[in-house]
Structure formats: C-alpha cells, structure tokens
Design a protein around this motif. Sequence first.
Motif, short mmCIF file in Angstrom:
data_model
loop_
_atom_site.label_atom_id
_atom_site.label_comp_id
_atom_site.label_asym_id
_atom_site.label_seq_id
_atom_site.Cartn_x
_atom_site.Cartn_y
_atom_site.Cartn_z
N ALA A 167 9.94 4.77 -5.76
CA ALA A 167 8.86 4.29 -4.89
C ALA A 167 9.34 3.19 -3.95
O ALA A 167 9.02 3.19 -2.75
N LEU A 168 10.14 2.25 -4.46
CA LEU A 168 10.66 1.20 -3.60
C LEU A 168 11.67 1.75 -2.60
O LEU A 168 11.63 1.40 -1.41
N THR A 169 12.58 2.58 -3.08
CA THR A 169 13.61 3.13 -2.20
C THR A 169 13.01 3.91 -1.04
O THR A 169 13.35 3.69 0.12
N ASP A 170 12.11 4.83 -1.35
CA ASP A 170 11.53 5.66 -0.30
C ASP A 170 10.72 4.83 0.69
O ASP A 170 10.72 5.10 1.90
N THR A 171 10.04 3.81 0.20
CA THR A 171 9.27 2.95 1.10
C THR A 171 10.18 2.15 2.01
O THR A 171 9.94 2.06 3.23
N VAL A 172 11.23 1.58 1.46
CA VAL A 172 12.16 0.81 2.28
C VAL A 172 12.79 1.68 3.36
O VAL A 172 12.85 1.30 4.54
N LEU A 173 13.25 2.87 3.00
CA LEU A 173 13.90 3.74 3.97
C LEU A 173 12.90 4.20 5.04
O LEU A 173 13.24 4.30 6.22
N GLU A 174 11.66 4.46 4.63
CA GLU A 174 10.64 4.90 5.57
C GLU A 174 10.30 3.79 6.56
O GLU A 174 10.23 4.02 7.78
N VAL A 175 10.09 2.58 6.06
CA VAL A 175 9.74 1.46 6.95
C VAL A 175 10.92 1.08 7.83
O VAL A 175 10.75 0.80 9.02
N ALA A 176 12.13 1.09 7.26
CA ALA A 176 13.31 0.74 8.05
C ALA A 176 13.54 1.73 9.18
O ALA A 176 14.00 1.36 10.26
N ALA A 177 13.22 3.01 8.95
CA ALA A 177 13.37 4.01 10.00
C ALA A 177 12.33 3.81 11.10
O ALA A 177 12.62 3.98 12.28
N ALA A 209 0.83 -1.21 0.00
CA ALA A 209 0.00 0.00 0.00
C ALA A 209 0.87 1.26 0.00
O ALA A 209 0.55 2.24 -0.69
N LEU A 210 1.97 1.23 0.74
CA LEU A 210 2.88 2.39 0.75
C LEU A 210 3.54 2.58 -0.61
O LEU A 210 3.66 3.71 -1.11
N VAL A 211 3.99 1.48 -1.21
CA VAL A 211 4.61 1.56 -2.53
C VAL A 211 3.60 2.05 -3.56
O VAL A 211 3.90 2.94 -4.38
N LEU A 212 2.41 1.48 -3.53
CA LEU A 212 1.40 1.81 -4.53
C LEU A 212 0.99 3.28 -4.45
O LEU A 212 0.77 3.93 -5.48
N ALA A 213 0.90 3.82 -3.25
CA ALA A 213 0.56 5.24 -3.11
C ALA A 213 1.59 6.11 -3.81
O ALA A 213 1.24 7.11 -4.46
#
Length: 263
Positions: A166-176, A151-155
């Motif tokens: 989209a993948l990079t920003d989602t990974v960094l956001e979730v990892a943080a 859902a985060l990626v798709l948004a």
Amino acid sequence: MCRHLAYLGPDTALGSVLVEPGHSLYRQSWAPRRQRYGTVNADGFGVGWYAEGDPVPARYRRAGPVWADLSFADLARVVRSGALLAAVRDATLAGADAEAAAAPFAAGTWLFSHNGAVTGWPRSLAALARTLPAADVLSMEARNDSAFVWALVLARLRAGDPEGQALTDTVLEVAAAAPGSRLNLLLTNGDTITATAWGDTLWYLTEPGVRTVVASEPYDDDPRWQEVPDRTLLAASRTDVLLTPLKDPSTHLAPAPPKETGT
C-alpha cells in the motif's frame, strides 16, 4: 515538512521516547538536526498509542507547538505504551484545518504520518482524486496533501493490500503524478512499522526482540542508529528490519535514440 517517529518495544512512558532523549521529537519541534526543509515544526503535533488489550489506538493532537501544551507534558509523563507513532508538523501551506491536519491520521488499527510535501498540490493530484470513491474524499480529516496521501494509502489497505504494498504503490503513484514530491510515509498497526524514505531522512534503531524505533532522525547519539537509503521501503517488527529498494518512476523513460556516427 515535519518530523515523525514510531516505536515498538516494552511498555514505557510516552515521555521516555518523545521528550526525555537529548534530541527527542519534542526538541526537534524547534531544533531538528537533520531537517532539510524548514526549520521549526510548530504548526501542530500529535501522538497515537496502543493500550494493552485494545487494538484501536488513542490519539492526542493539537494545532500549536508541542512545547506550549502543558497537558501533553502531563500525558507524556504518565501514559505508558508498547507501541506509538508521533509527529511534529511544519505546514507546507497555510490552512484552517488546525489539529485535524496534524498527524497521526488514523483508521481502525492503523496510525499514519507523512513527512514531506506534494509538489503542485492540489492540482497535481486532481486526477488521482478521481480514482477514490467520493465518500473517501469527502471524509478526509483535512484538506492538505498529507491527508490526501493517507486517503490513497487507506483505500489500498481496505482493499486488502499488505502495508508495504500500500505504501509502495501510493508513493510511486504520487511521485509519477507530482515529480519532486517528498514522500516519507510512516505506518503502524501496533505490531509492525512500515515506512518509506523518499526525499528526506529516515533512520532506525533496533535491539532484536526488545525494541525498534523508526524516525526522521536519531533522538540520541546511540551509535546503533542506521540511516535508511533514499528510495527505500522499510518493514520492521520488534525482532527485525527489512529494507527494500524502490524504483523511481522518473527513471522509467523511453531509451534515447542512438547517436549518429560518422562514416
């Protein structure tokens, strides 16, 4: 945890990629060679593929182990495609979502899979849930961490972000938000493959101009398989593969104060 794979190349029977190789994704459902977390991927499986002339992929997903589904054996034998994404699943937590929790997830021309787990799910990502429109949260296919990451990626994709961003920003956001999460993401639109290596194994095999395969682990012993370094974004087509390092948000800490020295 799970195992997943994406393929771009000549039209071929699904089984020639997913079942026939000596260490195929099918075999990885009970005997993975490089899986670091979990041992059996029997909590569901799925495959999505593209038919010529139709940009929207078809999907076949089930809640049980792939080896128990005789219908999949027939489908894999006769259905042909030049682009596919498939996964076998080992559930992080028990749930009642059945095949809805099995990858690939889909929207429009995209197919998506998550190999890994979000630490502290679901509480660790409660704040991120508030960043999504309510309709996006309510329309999630399942109530597991992978569906939420999708859902985060798709948004981001719907907002116009390129796949890699989209993948990079989602990974960094979730990892943080959830340090220690394993976030190997895999995305295809039928023409390209985008993936992240973040906490688990990722490999690729490419014959420029012929085929590209990106997978959790090699499905055979071809020496041309190459491992993707951890904390890396992969962007691939049928002709090339590009690897870009990702920065771990846990390393972005304030510098330590200088040590006192004697006089």
